[in-house]
Design a protein around this motif. Structure first.
Motif, short mmCIF file in Angstrom:
data_model
loop_
_atom_site.label_atom_id
_atom_site.label_comp_id
_atom_site.label_asym_id
_atom_site.label_seq_id
_atom_site.Cartn_x
_atom_site.Cartn_y
_atom_site.Cartn_z
N ILE A 179 -67.54 10.15 140.93
CA ILE A 179 -69.07 10.55 140.74
C ILE A 179 -69.79 8.58 140.45
O ILE A 179 -69.49 7.85 139.33
CB ILE A 179 -68.27 11.56 139.35
CG1 ILE A 179 -67.99 12.03 140.04
CG2 ILE A 179 -70.33 11.49 139.01
CD1 ILE A 179 -67.58 13.30 138.46
N LEU A 180 -70.90 8.90 140.32
CA LEU A 180 -71.96 8.18 140.40
C LEU A 180 -73.06 8.31 139.45
O LEU A 180 -73.37 9.60 139.72
CB LEU A 180 -72.30 6.94 142.22
CG LEU A 180 -73.49 6.34 141.34
CD1 LEU A 180 -73.21 4.83 141.16
CD2 LEU A 180 -74.29 6.29 143.11
N ARG A 181 -73.69 7.80 138.62
CA ARG A 181 -74.47 8.45 137.62
C ARG A 181 -75.83 6.97 137.86
O ARG A 181 -75.75 5.64 137.42
CB ARG A 181 -74.30 8.56 136.26
CG ARG A 181 -73.74 10.24 136.39
CD ARG A 181 -73.14 10.00 134.61
NE ARG A 181 -72.69 11.56 135.01
CZ ARG A 181 -70.83 11.60 135.20
NH1 ARG A 181 -70.11 10.77 135.28
NH2 ARG A 181 -70.51 13.05 134.88
N ALA A 197 -76.77 3.07 135.27
CA ALA A 197 -76.16 2.87 135.88
C ALA A 197 -74.08 3.33 135.85
O ALA A 197 -73.67 2.40 134.90
CB ALA A 197 -76.09 2.37 137.09
N SER A 198 -73.07 4.25 136.42
CA SER A 198 -72.17 4.51 136.12
C SER A 198 -71.42 4.86 136.87
O SER A 198 -71.81 5.33 137.65
CB SER A 198 -72.27 4.83 134.28
OG SER A 198 -72.36 7.14 134.59
N LEU A 199 -70.44 4.36 137.05
CA LEU A 199 -69.48 4.32 138.20
C LEU A 199 -67.83 5.70 137.34
O LEU A 199 -67.17 4.84 136.29
CB LEU A 199 -68.52 3.79 139.09
CG LEU A 199 -68.05 4.36 140.19
CD1 LEU A 199 -69.21 4.72 141.02
CD2 LEU A 199 -67.92 3.20 140.79
N GLN A 200 -67.15 7.23 137.90
CA GLN A 200 -66.34 7.60 137.38
C GLN A 200 -65.53 7.06 138.40
O GLN A 200 -65.51 8.29 139.73
CB GLN A 200 -66.71 8.70 136.91
CG GLN A 200 -65.84 9.24 136.04
CD GLN A 200 -66.28 10.92 135.17
OE1 GLN A 200 -67.63 11.39 135.56
NE2 GLN A 200 -65.63 12.52 134.94
N GLN A 201 -64.48 6.93 137.59
CA GLN A 201 -62.96 7.33 138.97
C GLN A 201 -61.92 7.92 138.20
O GLN A 201 -61.10 7.67 137.40
CB GLN A 201 -62.77 6.55 140.14
CG GLN A 201 -62.21 6.40 141.09
CD GLN A 201 -62.17 6.57 141.76
OE1 GLN A 201 -63.41 6.80 142.59
NE2 GLN A 201 -61.35 7.70 142.07
N THR A 231 -59.08 7.91 134.90
CA THR A 231 -60.39 7.88 134.72
C THR A 231 -60.70 6.31 134.49
O THR A 231 -59.84 6.14 133.24
CB THR A 231 -60.73 8.91 133.94
OG1 THR A 231 -59.82 10.40 134.20
CG2 THR A 231 -61.92 8.95 134.04
N ILE A 232 -61.01 5.97 134.76
CA ILE A 232 -61.77 4.84 134.99
C ILE A 232 -63.33 5.08 134.99
O ILE A 232 -63.77 5.20 135.59
CB ILE A 232 -61.22 3.16 135.93
CG1 ILE A 232 -60.40 2.92 135.43
CG2 ILE A 232 -62.33 2.53 135.64
CD1 ILE A 232 -59.36 1.81 136.43
N VAL A 233 -64.34 4.73 133.42
CA VAL A 233 -65.31 4.48 133.65
C VAL A 233 -65.89 3.39 133.57
O VAL A 233 -65.82 2.42 132.29
CB VAL A 233 -66.25 5.31 132.57
CG1 VAL A 233 -67.53 5.57 132.92
CG2 VAL A 233 -65.23 6.88 132.90
N ALA A 234 -67.42 3.15 134.41
CA ALA A 234 -67.83 1.64 134.11
C ALA A 234 -69.12 1.92 134.58
O ALA A 234 -70.11 2.40 134.99
CB ALA A 234 -67.52 0.70 135.63
N ASP A 235 -70.26 1.40 132.91
CA ASP A 235 -71.13 1.87 133.13
C ASP A 235 -72.05 0.55 132.73
O ASP A 235 -71.19 -0.30 132.13
CB ASP A 235 -71.41 2.26 132.04
CG ASP A 235 -71.34 2.16 130.48
OD1 ASP A 235 -71.82 1.45 130.54
OD2 ASP A 235 -70.64 2.83 130.42
N PHE A 236 -73.55 0.10 132.64
CA PHE A 236 -74.01 -0.50 132.46
C PHE A 236 -75.87 -0.02 132.53
O PHE A 236 -75.74 0.63 133.07
CB PHE A 236 -74.61 -2.15 133.86
CG PHE A 236 -75.52 -3.14 133.51
CD1 PHE A 236 -75.07 -3.86 132.44
CD2 PHE A 236 -76.85 -3.12 133.86
CE1 PHE A 236 -75.86 -4.89 132.68
CE2 PHE A 236 -78.08 -3.42 133.57
CZ PHE A 236 -76.99 -4.80 132.69
#
Length: 895
Positions: free
Chosen positions: A634-636, A684-688, A698-703
């Motif tokens: 999921i991209l936000r 922006a964030s990416l949830q995998q 679950t890995i979540v990276a956000d900036f």
């Protein structure tokens, strides 16, 4: 040639007979408990011996898939599987057959996590109760109507248990038909799953979590492909796909799903974390400021060595840039900024919703870095009373009593009572100053809820809260009762009185569950009287807030909108030393928000305009976008604007415990002569999600980046003897990067790892510098383990949190004498917290914990502590804990 033709005809005949044979097979899926490859082999071979043509068992999903002909029923096969030692959806293995399994095959036999474990081979606990997913009153109305449309004589959906109670005539209808109809209107249940297209058209309040934990019976799945063909495709082959439906699914399955203590919402367009009350039990959560010790997103820091107050930081900025609400109403702001976190007891909290970046415009204009909303305890189907007692080894104690009671089917009331006291003289660094203030707090609240959304469409929530908090700090031996001019010791006194009353009323239009009208109102009175040595500060704030929201659709539920109007009145009266400051802020506003929902994306675009009598007209646009590459990727994206007015005295009280003189460099504004703060936030964030060790990971990276268009800077560098406020002339920004990894290496053991990087800079009068007291690098580790959870026999829980904090820039003190100078940068340090708890049964829990077990503490936290009335005394230069290791015990009991 003839031989070739003969072979083709023979092959075609074989294929044809195979096809005919396959047409007589029925494919079935059932949940079967198992642990390892030996279990897999045993289950598959048993199924085949019992007559299954094919059998495949998945250890990860705990699903057995097999094919049978019309002469063999699924009951026969599942009975044999149970006799081999494996509990399943219809039959439970005997204790002897389970014990005879090899040790590696001994799975957890928790009856509440299995969809249909039946002791007597075929009789369910309740023949008319079924698991159905939903969220709110609109869901309840939709589910019950669908059931009655399908022929049910009566239907009652229970939101807490997620079950529907049915009464129907077997000759007129069936459970299958009713549950199918419920799925067709958008609600997953134990037999049928709705299509993604139908689910996406539900109102936003109805979008429940569609993850199916082990234990939810869901053998049949409605797919978009099946819907297009006019069929229902599922793994268990019902009567609608042209095959006989052989299995006898037992009616009356009640499912209990385990809710994660902290979860990242998949349905929200914004990056929103839901924190359950279970998460708050992992640490010494005595108030809201301590509710985030096991959370990696929010940083909790000590802001003062004398008053001991804690502050939150998010995305590298102070908590004043985060909207802090309670029941979605403005809560900690203005005069309450410094101590408001201490006024919400942890045991009162039912849940917390934390949104990073721009939040919805319906909740106001002040959110810049995000929103933290706290929901109080108010839901229960039966009378529940809970008592919590807490004490640490340094003289702090507290007690909480919560009582929730249904009055009738529509009315529920909640009583909340909290009291705490700090009585010991704690001075671990031996500087003659208390490491934390002494004092008491009495806090009481009453909530009254009315819910008839499923029938009349009305719901209402009323609340009232009163707090009295008194604190004394400073040098040991200071007597608050003596007049200040008779004191030889340095002291701090803080007395707070707070009263608030609120109401939220909603109406769902009849026959239109997607259309609603809500109105929220709140009045708050907050009074603080305080002194810091020879300095007096008092502040009074009266706030009235009103928000009216209308929600509906355009054509269908793929196009939703909200529109409304709000009004905010803040009346401030402040006195600092001999100066009086008064202002009234009057802010009427209007807003609109549009939500576009597609198969894989959600777009939320909103804007509001507010007519501030002192800050002028302000336009606030916000945008959130979510795209699901897959259900697990999921991209936000987000962008938005926010503005606020700075209460410079109330928000910077940590620096009053010093001999800094306060200077305001006015810039033509109408609030202390300053202009409002305005900022843009982009993220922006990416949830995998993926499988690791056979478990969900679950890995979540956000900036996120925050750019200030205008800001009230707090300058501590101009002089160690001055505290200067002025408007930004140049740039000010905050870059925040975070990556978080949640996984489960083995059963009941949860691991959360996180790394955060902050780059926060501003153009001060003498050039661009890093904002002080903000570490560029931070690390986070949280480990949680529980023994097998059996509420009757009890279980143990172990929780550990490690925070790694990098070096921080400290304010400039080079003009002080050498002995009163502090370094340019702080040291890096680590803080370790741990807790052990024992649940003796579902009603009794005891716990023991320790904070700052590394005992790292800031040495010489108070500059020139020997001369608190001198020019160099400063208690605001705090970057680390003041206290060494501290231990506590607690006890919970519910009735």
């Amino acid at each position: 040639m003839k031989l070739y033709i003969t072979r083709v005809i023979l092959g075609a005949f074989i294929l044809f007979t195979t096809f005919l044979s396959a047409q007589n097979l029925s494919k079935n899926q059932f949940q079967v408990k198992g642990n390892c490859e030996m279990c897999k082999e045993r289950i598959e071979s048993t199924a085949k011996k019992a007559g299954a043509k094919t059998a495949v068992y998945s250890i990860d999903s705990q699903i057995l898939t097999f094919e049978t002909n019309e002469n063999i029923s699924s009951d026969q096969i599942l009975l044999k599987v149970a006799e081999a030692g494996h509990d399943n959806e219809k039959y439970k293995a005997t204790d002897d057959s389970y014990k005879n399994l090899p040790g590696c095959c001994h799975y957890q036999r928790d009856s509440k996590s299995t969809s249909a474990l039946v002791e007597d081979h075929g009789h369910s606990k309740n023949e008319n109760e079924f698991f159905v997913k939903g969220n709110c009153g609109s869901c309840k109305a939709r589910i019950e109507k669908a059931a009655k449309d399908a022929g049910a004589d009566s239907a009652e959906w229970n939101a807490e248990k997620q079950t529907v109670q049915l009464q129907f005539n077997d000759k007129k209808t069936s459970a299958d038909k009713i549950l199918m109809k419920i799925a067709e209107v958008g609600h997953d249940n134990e037999r049928y799953k709705t299509t993604e297209n139908v689910y996406s058209k539900l109102p936003s309040c109805c979008l429940y979590d569609r993850e199916i934990p082990f234990g939810e019976a869901n053998p049949k799945v409605h797919t978009d492909e099946g819907e297009k063909k006019g069929q229902h495709t599922d793994a268990a082959n019902d009567e609608h796909d042209g095959h006989a439906h052989n299995e006898k699914t037992i009616d009356g399955v009640t499912v209990t799903a385990t809710k994660a203590a902290t979860s990242l919402s998949k349905k929200e367009a914004g990056l929103t974390f839901n924190i359950d009350s279970k998460e708050l039990l992992k640490a010494a959560c005595c108030n809201l400021s301590e509710s985030f010790e096991t959370n990696a997103t929010v940083d909790v820091s000590f802001s003062n060595a004398v008053t001991g107050t804690k502050q939150l930081k998010m995305l590298g900025l102070d908590q004043k840039y985060t909207s802090l609400t309670k029941e979605l109403l403005p809560e900690i702001r203005g005069i309450a900024s410094a101590y408001g976190l201490n006024l919400i007891p942890g045991r009162w909290i039912e849940s917390i919703q934390l949104t990073k970046g721009g939040s919805t415009v319906t909740n106001g204009y002040e959110s810049i870095t995000g929103q933290i909303n706290t929901e109080l305890i108010k839901h229960s189907e039966k009378s529940e009373t809970a008592l919590n007692l807490f004490a640490d080894f340094n003289g702090r104690a507290e007690a909480n009593i919560t009582h929730v009671e249904p009055i009738n089917e529509h009315w529920t009331q909640t009583f909340l009572l909290h009291g705490n006291g700090t009585f010991g003289d704690t001075d671990m660094n031996e500087d003659t100053f208390l490491d934390r203030p002494k004092g008491t707090q009495i806090n009481a609240a009453y909530l009254l809820n009315y819910n008839d959304l499923g029938h009349s469409g009305f719901g209402s929530h009323f609340g009232i809260n009163f707090v009295r908090d008194e604190r004394t700090a400073g040098q040991i031996g200071f007597d608050k009762k003596l007049p200040q001019n008779q004191q030889s010791l340095y002291g701090v006194g803080i007395d707070i009185s707070r009263f608030q009353v609120w109401n939220k009323t909603g109406y769902v239009f009849e026959g239109k569950p997607y259309q609603s009208l809500g109105w929220m109102n709140q009045y708050v009175y907050h009074q603080q009287d305080s002194f810091f040595g020879l300095r007096n500060y008092s502040g009074q704030q009266q706030t009235y807030y009103s928000n009216l929201i209308f929600e509906s659709i355009i054509g269908n539920t793929n196009h939703k909108y909200k529109a409304g109007a709000s009004f905010m009145y803040d009346g401030y009266r402040e006195n600092y030393l001999t100066d009086d400051f008064k202002r009234n802020e009057i802010v009427p506003g209007a807003f609109g928000e549009y939500t576009l929902t597609g198969t894989k994306y959600t777009l939320v675009a909103g804007a509001r305009v507010d007519f501030h009598n002192l800050a002028g007209t302000q336009f606030t646009p916000r945008l959130n976008f979510k795209y699901d590459f897959t259900p697990k990727t999921i991209l936000r994206l987000s962008a938005g604007r926010g503005f606020r007015t700075a209460s410079v005295f109330a928000e910077n009280q940590q620096y009053f415990a010093s001999n800094r003189s306060v200077q305001i460099m006015q810039n033509g504004g109408n609030i202390y002569g300053l202009k409002p703060e305005i900022a843009w936030n982009y993220g922006a964030s990416l949830q995998q999600e993926f499988k690791l060790f056979g478990k969900k990971s679950t890995i979540v990276a956000d900036f996120f980046r925050t750019d200030f268009q205008d800001q009230v800077l707090v300058d501590l560098d101009r002089s160690p003897q001055q505290l200067v406020f002025y408007n930004l002339n140049g740039k000010s920004f905050a870059n925040s990067f975070q990556t978080q990894w949640d996984f489960m290496p083995f059963k009941n053991f949860d691991v959360r790892l996180a790394y955060k990087y902050y780059d926060v800079q501003a153009d001060y009068l003498y050039g661009r510098r890093q904002v002080p007291f903000m570490a560029k690098h931070r690390g986070f580790v949280n480990l949680a383990y529980a023994t097998n959870k059996n509420k009757n026999e009890g279980f143990w829980s172990f929780d550990t949190t490690l925070n790694l904090v990098g070096k921080q820039r400290l304010p400039n003190t080079l003009t002080n004498p050498a002995e009163f100078q502090i370094p340019q940068f702080s040291e890096s340090y680590a803080i370790l917290n741990a807790q052990i708890s024992r649940n003796f049964n579902k009603n009794i829990r005891a716990y023991l914990g320790g904070e700052n077990l590394t005992s790292y503490h800031q040495k010489n936290a108070i500059v020139d502590f020997r001369n608190p009335f001198g020019n160099y005394f400063d208690g605001g230069m705090v970057y680390a804990p003041i206290m060494k290791a501290n231990f506590y015990v607690g006890f919970d009991v519910s009735f």
